[in-house]
Design a protein around this motif. Sequence first.
Motif, short mmCIF file in Angstrom:
data_model
loop_
_atom_site.label_atom_id
_atom_site.label_comp_id
_atom_site.label_asym_id
_atom_site.label_seq_id
_atom_site.Cartn_x
_atom_site.Cartn_y
_atom_site.Cartn_z
N ALA A 45 1.60 4.45 14.06
CA ALA A 45 1.79 3.51 13.05
C ALA A 45 0.37 3.26 12.59
O ALA A 45 0.09 3.29 11.13
N VAL A 46 -0.67 2.93 13.26
CA VAL A 46 -2.02 2.82 12.85
C VAL A 46 -2.66 4.05 11.93
O VAL A 46 -3.04 3.80 10.89
N ALA A 47 -2.45 5.13 12.48
CA ALA A 47 -2.80 6.13 11.85
C ALA A 47 -2.38 6.57 10.61
O ALA A 47 -3.08 6.84 9.54
N THR A 48 -0.98 6.29 10.43
CA THR A 48 -0.41 6.80 9.22
C THR A 48 -0.89 5.65 8.27
O THR A 48 -0.91 5.88 7.07
N ALA A 57 -6.51 7.52 15.93
CA ALA A 57 -5.38 7.37 16.73
C ALA A 57 -6.22 7.89 18.20
O ALA A 57 -5.59 7.14 19.52
N LEU A 58 -7.07 8.63 18.30
CA LEU A 58 -7.81 8.99 19.66
C LEU A 58 -8.53 7.30 20.12
O LEU A 58 -8.56 7.20 21.34
N ARG A 112 5.72 -3.46 11.47
CA ARG A 112 7.25 -4.15 10.99
C ARG A 112 7.37 -3.66 9.61
O ARG A 112 6.73 -4.20 8.49
N GLY A 113 8.67 -3.04 9.38
CA GLY A 113 8.98 -2.66 8.01
C GLY A 113 7.94 -1.39 7.40
O GLY A 113 8.33 -1.25 6.24
N LEU A 114 7.07 -0.85 8.25
CA LEU A 114 6.25 0.08 7.93
C LEU A 114 6.78 1.59 7.69
O LEU A 114 7.55 1.93 8.80
N GLY A 121 7.73 12.76 9.11
CA GLY A 121 7.67 12.33 8.05
C GLY A 121 7.11 10.84 8.07
O GLY A 121 7.90 10.02 7.10
N GLY A 122 6.67 10.36 8.94
CA GLY A 122 6.08 9.03 9.08
C GLY A 122 6.15 8.23 10.45
O GLY A 122 6.99 8.88 11.20
N ALA A 123 5.63 7.26 10.77
CA ALA A 123 5.79 6.50 11.99
C ALA A 123 6.73 5.87 11.96
O ALA A 123 7.07 4.88 10.81
#
Length: 266
Positions: free
Chosen positions: A33-36, A53-54, A95-97, A187-189
């Motif tokens: 989620a954060v990397a995306t 991410a790492l 949330r909602g991402l 295609g996404g988190a």
Amino acid sequence: DLVVVGLGQMFVVTLGPGNVDLSIPATITLAGAVATKVMDTQDGLILLGLLVALAIGIAVGCVNFLLILWLRIPPIIATLSSSFLIQSTAIAFGRGLRIKPPPLLADFTTAQLHGVPVLALAILLLTAAMGVVLHRTVYGRWVVAIGQNRRAAHLAGVPVAGTRFATYILSAMLAALCGYLLSGFSGGASLSMGEDYLLNSIAVVVIGGSSVAGGFSNVPGLWGAALFLFLVVTMLNTYGFGAGIRYVATGLIIIAVIVAASGRRR
């Protein structure tokens, strides 16, 4: 991706009885989620997304081991507890991402070379590298020695605490890498992207031939176990069985492998 998280789980399990990382699914979700979000569909930010991410993996590994070392919480309970905190953070952040990954990352995770997925080739190289680390480096031999007898390893001069610390960080970093790659492939988190990796990350280690008692690991066996689980899931899906039946089948397979392995040791 199952092999990636299996590698990290294998190093943790090799440390000996009671060592297992249950925070892998939550780490996958948070890192993805954060990397995306950081990459924001921009090809130029792919490397930054990987580093983020790492970094999340390193932070999770530190939290896990601090719970184990400072509070003396058993690893199973410590990593399970931290997984709730990590998952809560992922929910609050994502949330909602649903942001699409950068096109270049999506192309890499889905590309094929002469019919063979490029991602599979990259993970094969990663597996070979981890095999060298486990069997040909001082760190890898320390991990095996601790799994065989922690007290004897300590008396022999092995830095037990430091080695365990590095191993939990390694597991979390590989889980974060899996989340990063999975966000590009799917295609996404999403907040459920790590759910299937809790039991399966343990299953590939056990079915692959690594000892649940620690001190012995079979790196190539992870690939055989991953392919076997894929075939089992495909077969169950073909016959219309749901996720519950898949989990039951996986659990029974793990029990059977452990019983068979203990019989050979006797």
